[in-house]
Design a protein around this motif. Sequence first.
Motif, PDB file in Angstrom:
ATOM      1  N   LEU A 249       0.808  -1.218   0.000  1.00 20.09           N
ATOM      2  CA  LEU A 249       0.000   0.000   0.000  1.00 20.09           C
ATOM      3  C   LEU A 249       0.843   1.271   0.000  1.00 20.09           C
ATOM      4  O   LEU A 249       0.293   2.382  -0.022  1.00 20.09           O
ATOM      5  CB  LEU A 249      -0.928   0.008   1.222  1.00 20.09           C
ATOM      6  CG  LEU A 249      -1.953  -1.128   1.277  1.00 20.09           C
ATOM      7  CD1 LEU A 249      -2.575  -1.205   2.651  1.00 20.09           C
ATOM      8  CD2 LEU A 249      -3.021  -0.933   0.206  1.00 20.09           C
ATOM      9  N   LYS A 258      -6.891   3.877  -1.751  1.00 21.69           N
ATOM     10  CA  LYS A 258      -6.075   2.704  -2.095  1.00 21.69           C
ATOM     11  C   LYS A 258      -6.832   1.413  -1.779  1.00 21.69           C
ATOM     12  O   LYS A 258      -6.835   0.470  -2.578  1.00 21.69           O
ATOM     13  CB  LYS A 258      -4.750   2.746  -1.331  1.00 21.69           C
ATOM     14  CG  LYS A 258      -3.787   3.824  -1.811  1.00 21.69           C
ATOM     15  CD  LYS A 258      -2.526   3.843  -0.957  1.00 21.69           C
ATOM     16  CE  LYS A 258      -1.548   4.903  -1.431  1.00 21.69           C
ATOM     17  NZ  LYS A 258      -0.326   4.969  -0.578  1.00 21.69           N
ATOM     18  N   ALA A 279      -0.442  -1.445  -4.728  1.00 20.00           N
ATOM     19  CA  ALA A 279      -1.380  -0.320  -4.695  1.00 20.00           C
ATOM     20  C   ALA A 279      -0.718   0.912  -4.097  1.00 20.00           C
ATOM     21  O   ALA A 279      -1.389   1.770  -3.520  1.00 20.00           O
ATOM     22  CB  ALA A 279      -2.624  -0.693  -3.893  1.00 20.00           C
TER      23      ALA A 279
END
Length: 298
Positions: A249, A258, A279
């Motif tokens: 993330l 996200k 992500a």
Amino acid sequence: MDRRKKTQPVRRKRTPAQKAEAQVQYTPAKTFNRNRFLLRLATAAAVVLALFAGMSIFFKVDKDKVLIAGEQKYSRDIIAEASGIQDGDGLLGLSKAKIAARICERLPYVDSVRVGIKLPDTVHIEIVERSVVYAVTDTMSNWWLLNAEGRIVDKADAAAVKSHTQILGVKLQGAVLGEQAVASEVAPTTATDEAAALPVVPGKDKLAGALALINALEGNGIMGNVNSVDVSDLTKLTMVYEDRFRINLGDNSKMDYKIASVKACIKKLGDYDQGYLDASFTTYPQEVLFDNTSDTKN
């Protein structure tokens, strides 16, 4: 016989201004009597209080009629005791806000409370309990369960925490049931050279990062599907989803977006797909990258 004509009184015509002046009536203003006003106000208040007190005499709480709904983790008796309501309390004098606050304070699994009264003697209490809590260890390797606000709700063993999302990379210090979690400032020991080389980050920042992440999970409705979140490196937050995807993330910016993007990406993939999702939005902004050649455990 006197035939003299009687003279009629002469009526003078009035000007418009004189007519207007004749129609205006002046009434002197009454003086304000402050003492009389206060006396009337006090009398009205006394009447209201007398009526309230009289009604309170007749409307008393029957503890057997404290009706509770929504309980799962706690029994009816535990919730009734936490409410602080006593048999014979004046029904009209109960503070709904105080009752709800007492229950939430004393019962950590409770998320919200609604209180209502019904004359002449009944109290309705409806609670909503948290179905999802998160597992984290303390400096003594004990497991604790906490909610998305960081409040400790229970203690658990290693077997029980397997059914909860585990928070890795931060440890608690002096955990107390029902209190707000406090992160240890001692960096967790790791076995990898990469993790050992990470800059020292305050434990409170890591805990705050973890709470922000799990709140984003709850906001997107996927909190029960995540095996673990790791905040060892706040520039590379990671999580494992259903033992199928290891997800990077990046930092804690745009976390809600996200997580929403990850959810949408997983929905498009097949039920048997697994691998690595990026992500972080560092390589391709606003795009989640999928690599099915990566092991979720690496």
